[in-house]
Design an enzyme around this catalytic site. Structure first.
Site, PDB file in Angstrom:
ATOM      1  N   ASP A 295      -1.324 -29.795 -69.432  1.00  0.00           N
ATOM      2  CA  ASP A 295      -1.675 -29.732 -68.019  1.00  0.00           C
ATOM      3  C   ASP A 295      -0.814 -30.719 -67.230  1.00  0.00           C
ATOM      4  OD1 ASP A 295      -2.919 -28.585 -65.878  1.00  0.00           O
ATOM      5  OD2 ASP A 295      -4.851 -29.536 -66.168  1.00  0.00           O
ATOM      6  N   ASN A 296      -1.411 -31.524 -66.379  1.00  0.00           N
ATOM      7  CA  ASN A 296      -0.646 -32.366 -65.455  1.00  0.00           C
ATOM      8  C   ASN A 296      -0.137 -33.638 -66.119  1.00  0.00           C
ATOM      9  OD1 ASN A 296      -2.768 -30.728 -63.910  1.00  0.00           O
ATOM     10  ND2 ASN A 296      -1.319 -31.282 -62.319  1.00  0.00           N
TER      11      ASN A 296
ATOM     12  N   HIS B 133      -5.815 -20.115 -62.971  1.00  0.00           N
ATOM     13  CA  HIS B 133      -6.631 -21.325 -62.995  1.00  0.00           C
ATOM     14  C   HIS B 133      -8.062 -20.905 -62.657  1.00  0.00           C
ATOM     15  CE1 HIS B 133      -2.893 -23.505 -63.061  1.00  0.00           C
ATOM     16  NE2 HIS B 133      -3.500 -24.676 -62.992  1.00  0.00           N
TER      17      HIS B 133
ATOM     18  N   HIS C  75       2.550 -28.443 -65.413  1.00  0.00           N
ATOM     19  CA  HIS C  75       2.898 -28.408 -63.992  1.00  0.00           C
ATOM     20  C   HIS C  75       4.159 -29.249 -63.795  1.00  0.00           C
ATOM     21  CE1 HIS C  75      -0.825 -26.479 -62.420  1.00  0.00           C
ATOM     22  NE2 HIS C  75      -1.346 -26.997 -63.524  1.00  0.00           N
TER      23      HIS C  75
ATOM     24  N   LYS D 208       4.910 -30.738 -60.286  1.00  0.00           N
ATOM     25  CA  LYS D 208       4.105 -31.854 -59.798  1.00  0.00           C
ATOM     26  C   LYS D 208       4.405 -33.159 -60.526  1.00  0.00           C
ATOM     27  CE  LYS D 208      -0.137 -29.316 -58.502  1.00  0.00           C
ATOM     28  NZ  LYS D 208       0.166 -27.950 -58.958  1.00  0.00           N
TER      29      LYS D 208
ATOM     30  N   HIS E 283       0.498 -24.723 -70.845  1.00  0.00           N
ATOM     31  CA  HIS E 283      -0.027 -24.898 -69.487  1.00  0.00           C
ATOM     32  C   HIS E 283       0.385 -26.273 -68.997  1.00  0.00           C
ATOM     33  CE1 HIS E 283      -3.387 -24.195 -66.385  1.00  0.00           C
ATOM     34  NE2 HIS E 283      -2.938 -25.422 -66.131  1.00  0.00           N
TER      35      HIS E 283
ATOM     36  N   GLU F 168     -12.498 -24.522 -62.503  1.00  0.00           N
ATOM     37  CA  GLU F 168     -12.248 -25.937 -62.797  1.00  0.00           C
ATOM     38  C   GLU F 168     -13.257 -26.777 -62.016  1.00  0.00           C
ATOM     39  OE1 GLU F 168      -8.423 -28.979 -63.131  1.00  0.00           O
ATOM     40  OE2 GLU F 168      -8.161 -27.005 -62.225  1.00  0.00           O
TER      41      GLU F 168
END
Length: 437
Positions: free
Chosen positions: A331-332, A231, A82, A85, A80, A234
């Site tokens: 994640d990010n 998603h 991104h 981004k 997972h 959250e």
């Protein structure tokens, strides 16, 4: 090149002798273990793992790299992320570190800057870092509001082809499910995803239409042979629990594809009975859950001038105990949702152990960044040390869990098909042309 803890041989056939391996990652060998760690000799021939033997028993004529009890792991699966981004923080920071601040900052940056060239530059920068850290499988979510869905999926398809011999890539369309009310947009998005070999995703929100939205999404996925990765919840708001609605929708529609739910933070805010009933439904629906401990701890329960009261993570132990497939992921990365990170699964694992209490015992903990995410992503050939499999391995000086979890393991050695790769990380200055100096 020399390494402080071992000397990898320059040979087609060799043995990594006296290695310590996480038993949960090993296929084709069993032996005595302590804290889930076994001693072994790993025989490599022509880029493949030819054999796994008890430590000290490999054929004497083979060239040897003595691990001196150092750990050997398979390459990692980061399920997972991104990539679209990544690394925009310097260009569009999150002013208060909040979830809404992140949404607004990303929206502004996407609308102003996300050309094909911009997305490609940042995506490939991220992949270079991930590859150097020892990752061989990544799933990324791609912001997919029009017209960005066509820009980003086209770039992704090109990057996936360029990187296919280094990192296997998967992509998920990310958009608010409310936008499915626009039938033309949703039909076009589904076509783009299908043609790119991607997955349908989205962000679920509590509203009167959630059941109808989920039915529409699932039926589209079934009609197009697509899996789903969402998603979910959250938030710290205990009134939000779309995970239960997702599980019910999967069962109601008889969906046979794979479904993954990420985050699921509010599950940890529920009463015990509600949480247990939801977990039971998730297990019956065959949904997999991925926790994002670093990003969740960063965003959840953030209020100005107030110390956070909870860690932001889902009920990973309870889900796993119920038989739900579980994993953790990055994640990010250096964007408004998480200001830090480098797509390093060792960092993710280290922080997950602390945040989620995956220790005491650590016996099977290594699975959360190796075998479990690889299996969830449909790649059981990755994230394992298997006889007959590729010699895609990460070598560490750390011999025991305390050593492994106490340092960043920046001296690790990564082998791909039995060959040492260049682990040089890309210089952030390379992003100046798109982010600004």
């Amino acid at each position: 090149m020399s390494y402080s803890f071992m000397s990898p041989p320059n040979a087609a056939r060799f043995v990594l002798s006296n290695a310590t391996v996480p038993a949960v990652t090993v296929v084709g060998f069993t032996g005595p273990s302590s804290e889930g760690l076994m001693k072994a000799d790993i025989v490599v021939a022509d880029g493949l793992i030819k054999d796994i033997l008890p430590a000290g028993t490999a054929p004497a004529e083979l060239a040897k790299a003595d691990m001196r009890d150092g750990m050997v792991w398979p390459t990692f699966a980061d399920m997972h992320t991104h990539l679209d981004k990544g690394h925009i923080w310097e260009r569009r920071a999150n002013p208060d570190g909040s979830f809404m601040g992140a949404l607004d900052a990303v929206r502004s940056d996407r609308e102003a800057n996300w050309s094909a060239a911009d997305v490609r530059k940042r995506m490939e920068f991220s992949l270079r870092a991930a590859y150097a850290h020892g990752t061989s499988l990544i799933r990324t979510h791609l912001d997919s509001l029009a017209p960005q869905h066509r820009i980003s999926f086209e770039v992704f398809s090109e990057v996936r082809e360029a990187w296919k011999d280094k990192i296997a890539l998967q992509a998920v369309a990310l958009f608010p499910l409310d936008f499915m009310v626009d039938d033309a947009f949703f039909a076009d998005l589904t076509t783009v995803v299908r043609e790119a070999g991607g997955l349908l995703g989205g962000v679920t929100q509590m509203n009167p239409d959630i059941d109808a939205q989920l039915d529409k999404l699932i039926r589209a996925a079934a009609a197009n042979g697509l899996d789903i990765d969402l998603h979910v919840d959250e938030t710290e708001d205990r009134e939000v629990l779309t995970l239960k609605a997702i599980a019910a929708a999967v069962l109601r529609n008889g969906f046979t594809g794979k479904v993954t739910a990420g985050h699921c933070c509010s599950l940890a805010r529920q009463d015990e009975n509600v949480a247990a009933a939801t977990i039971d439904l998730v297990a019956k629906a065959g949904i997999s859950i991925v926790a994002l401990p670093m990003c969740n701890m960063y965003l959840q329960d953030r209020h100005p001038g107030r110390t956070p009261r909870w860690r932001g993570v889902t009920l990973l132990h309870e889900l796993a105990a119920a038989g739900v497939p579980t994993a953790v992921a990055s994640d990010n990365t250096r964007d408004p949702f998480y200001a830090y990170g480098d797509l390093d699964p060792v960092e993710v694992f280290r922080e997950a152990v602390r945040i989620l209490h995956l220790d005491h015992p650590l016996d099977t903990a290594a699975r959360v960044v190796t075998t479990s995410p690889a299996s969830i992503l449909g790649r059981p050939d990755i994230g394992r040390i298997a006889v007959g499999g590729p010699a895609d391995l990460v070598l560490f000086s750390a011999r025991r869990w305390s050593e492994f979890l106490s340092r960043p393991q920046s001296d690790r050695v990564v082998l791909r098909k039995g060959k040492v790769i260049d682990r040089s990380l890309p210089d952030y200055r390379e992003l100046d042309t798109v982010i600004g100096a």
